[in-house]
Design an enzyme around this catalytic site. Structure first.
Site, PDB file in Angstrom:
ATOM      1  N   ARG A 157       0.850  -1.186   0.000  1.00  0.00           N
ATOM      2  CA  ARG A 157       0.000   0.000   0.000  1.00  0.00           C
ATOM      3  C   ARG A 157       0.893   1.246   0.000  1.00  0.00           C
ATOM      4  O   ARG A 157       1.499   1.580   1.023  1.00  0.00           O
ATOM      5  CB  ARG A 157      -0.936   0.021   1.211  1.00  0.00           C
ATOM      6  CG  ARG A 157      -1.789   1.292   1.256  1.00  0.00           C
ATOM      7  CD  ARG A 157      -3.027   1.179   2.136  1.00  0.00           C
ATOM      8  NE  ARG A 157      -2.725   1.085   3.552  1.00  0.00           N
ATOM      9  CZ  ARG A 157      -3.641   1.228   4.519  1.00  0.00           C
ATOM     10  NH1 ARG A 157      -4.909   1.477   4.193  1.00  0.00           N
ATOM     11  NH2 ARG A 157      -3.301   1.110   5.789  1.00  0.00           N
ATOM     12  N   ASP A 441      -4.375   3.443  14.070  1.00  0.00           N
ATOM     13  CA  ASP A 441      -3.504   3.977  13.032  1.00  0.00           C
ATOM     14  C   ASP A 441      -3.999   5.367  12.679  1.00  0.00           C
ATOM     15  O   ASP A 441      -4.831   5.942  13.386  1.00  0.00           O
ATOM     16  CB  ASP A 441      -3.418   3.037  11.821  1.00  0.00           C
ATOM     17  CG  ASP A 441      -4.732   2.899  11.063  1.00  0.00           C
ATOM     18  OD1 ASP A 441      -5.693   3.649  11.362  1.00  0.00           O
ATOM     19  OD2 ASP A 441      -4.798   2.050  10.153  1.00  0.00           O
TER      20      ASP A 441
END
Length: 525
Positions: A157, A441
């Site tokens: 990613r 996160d």
């Protein structure tokens, strides 16, 4: 290309003239289009703030009604019943690949703090893993890869289109973080992956339109051409984690169809995007405190059901969202609660037709696998389950006001606490952080700070105390929460001072910062 970041041990193996030249070519050819698309985001936000609504696009109705499908699953991506996510540090690379998951999302984005050493070393770790040269010892423990056949498939990613890599400039301008991350991995690892019988695969974050997917597809075509890789070798899964993208799922698949590996329900960033896009629109788009918003909320149910139907209609994988709960090897009670909540989450997803789902910790791989094994058996996926019973309207996706829940002082304090702790960790070099038995996160920190901004600007009173949420109240809570954190072992006064400054900017300023990572990154070396 001008590199201003330090060249640490072995960095010259990644930052070769040829690799940097490849990234520079992508930047020169696609950098201007990227900036134009970011300007379109701002224009769309202005429309929404002025009273506009989101809807399925009339100009792409033909795409939605036509018969077409995406490319068949690529080698290593046929079975995706369990995917583990995590940053690209050396220990996580080995543990994720060894975890028993089918896929590892190797994350340069929300689970990675973009300190220059983290970003470049991450590429070293991925290349070393493919070369089986990553074994090491730490704290008396040996970390070594299992045989290749037992390893998870790597899916990288890169950072979103909105982020720069400030340590790399082409023609005097910062390189796109997306193109930097994608380019270095593709240059060094595409052929290595092909040699292992798989391919270069990607997760694409934060897309807001099919035009942004089209840009990625054009990057893929050009990158394959430059390196002599057959067109269609790259496969990409798009995270549907912004509110506008939920209305363009079919179009996004269509733009990437020869390179598509499906869609993922990026639930936490999606909640953040819901708040961000309609933050000025009053209580119609006001969410209760984040821990009470579940996947059974009507607007979240509509989003996930539409995603499964859309993917399976086009022959694509539908991948479920992150289980934020993390197990505890020290506290059996915490562990039991975490496992039960993860099991319930994955049971719902597998029953809805998802082909796999995410976990954030190796200890959660078995429970996710067990749930999906029970539905899939020996089948690699359930794409043949078309979910033609699902019918989702724009109104269903927009039904935020039907979400049950309250806003309490505990919810306010929880948001402040998580945001401060996460920002301090992020600015110190950690992107995925265990806080109160949840894996946090950047996405969950974004929800925390954007909720507070929204509550301040909508004259919200707390359900339990009756106090109105004001800047002054939040300032007081910040001070009180900081005092508690400061009493804990390992408190870093300098990091928390920086974290507090960023948090006040993104939660208390009248102007809403698009992403908290932008001002935070500006303060990082």
């Amino acid at each position: 290309m001008e590199i201003s970041g330090p060249i640490l041990d072995r960095f010259d193996e990644i930052l070769t003239p040829e690799a940097l030249g490849f990234v520079a070519t992508l930047q020169r050819e696609f950098g201007a289009r990227r900036l134009e698309l970011l300007e379109l985001r701002q224009a769309k936000q202005a429309e929404l703030s002025a009273g506009g609504v989101l809807d399925f696009l009339p100009e792409t109705k033909g795409v939605r009604e036509a018969e077409w499908s995406v490319a068949p699953p690529a080698p290593g991506l046929e079975d995706r019943r369990v995917e583990i996510t995590g940053p690209v540090d050396r220990k996580m690379t080995i543990n994720a690949l060894n975890s028993g998951a089918k896929v590892w999302l190797a994350d340069f984005e929300d689970a990675n703090s973009p300190l220059w050493p983290n970003c470049v070393a991450g590429h070293l770790n991925l290349r070393d893993a493919l070369d089986r040269a990553i074994d090491f010892e730490s704290g008396g423990k040996t970390y070594a890869l299992r045989p290749d056949a037992e390893l998870a498939t790597i899916v990288v990613r890169p950072r979103g289109w909105h982020l720069d890599e400030k340590h790399a400039k082409v023609d005097g301008r910062p390189v796109s973080g997306s193109l930097f991350d994608f380019g270095l991995y593709f240059f060094h690892c595409a052929q290595r992956q092909l040699d292992k019988g798989k391919g270069p695969y990607f997760y694409l974050p934060k897309l807001e339109s099919h035009l942004e997917a089209r840009l990625w597809n054009d990057v893929f075509v050009r990158a394959q051409e430059l390196l002599g890789i057959p067109r269609g070798t790259i496969r990409a899964t798009v995270l549907i984690e912004t509110y506008p993208a939920a209305f363009e799922m079919e179009e996004i698949l269509y733009e990437l169809r020869e390179h598509s590996a499906g869609l993922n329900a990026g639930r936490w960033d999606y909640l953040f995007s819901v708040i961000k896009k309609f933050r000025t629109r009053g209580r119609e788009f006001l969410l209760p405190e984040r821990n009470t918003v579940t996947m059974t909320a009507p607007f979240m149910r509509a989003y996930t059901e539409l995603l499964v139907r859309t993917c399976h209609k086009r022959g694509a994988h539908a991948i479920g969202g992150m289980a934020a709960f993390i197990p505890s090897r020290r506290d059996p009670e915490v562990n039991a609660v975490a496992l039960e909540k993860v099991r319930a989450d994955k049971t719902r997803e597998s029953g809805d037709g998802f082909d796999g789902s995410w976990v954030a910790h190796p200890d959660l791989v078995p429970v996710c696998r067990e749930v999906f094994d029970g539905v899939l058996g020996d089948r690699p996926h359930q794409i043949d389950r078309r979910r033609e019973d699902v019918s989702v309207s724009a109104a269903d996706l927009l039904a935020v006001s039907e979400t049950p829940g309250e806003i309490t002082e505990a919810g306010l304090r929880g948001n402040v606490d998580v945001a401060l702790r996460y920002l301090a960790a992020w600015m110190g070099g950690l992107g995925a952080v265990a806080i109160h038995n949840l894996m946090e996160d950047a996405a969950t920190a974004e929800i925390s700070r954007s909720q507070i901004w929204q509550w301040i600007h909508n004259d919200i009173t707390l359900a339990d105390t009756g106090a109105r949420v004001t800047k002054e109240l939040v300032e007081r809570v910040i001070g009180e929460e900081l005092a508690g954190i400061a009493a804990e072992p390992g408190y870093d006064e300098e990091l928390y001072a920086q974290a507090t400054a960023v948090f006040k900017e993104v939660a208390l300023d009248d102007d809403f910062a698009e992403f908290l990572t932008l001002p935070a990154y500006a303060r990082m070396p």
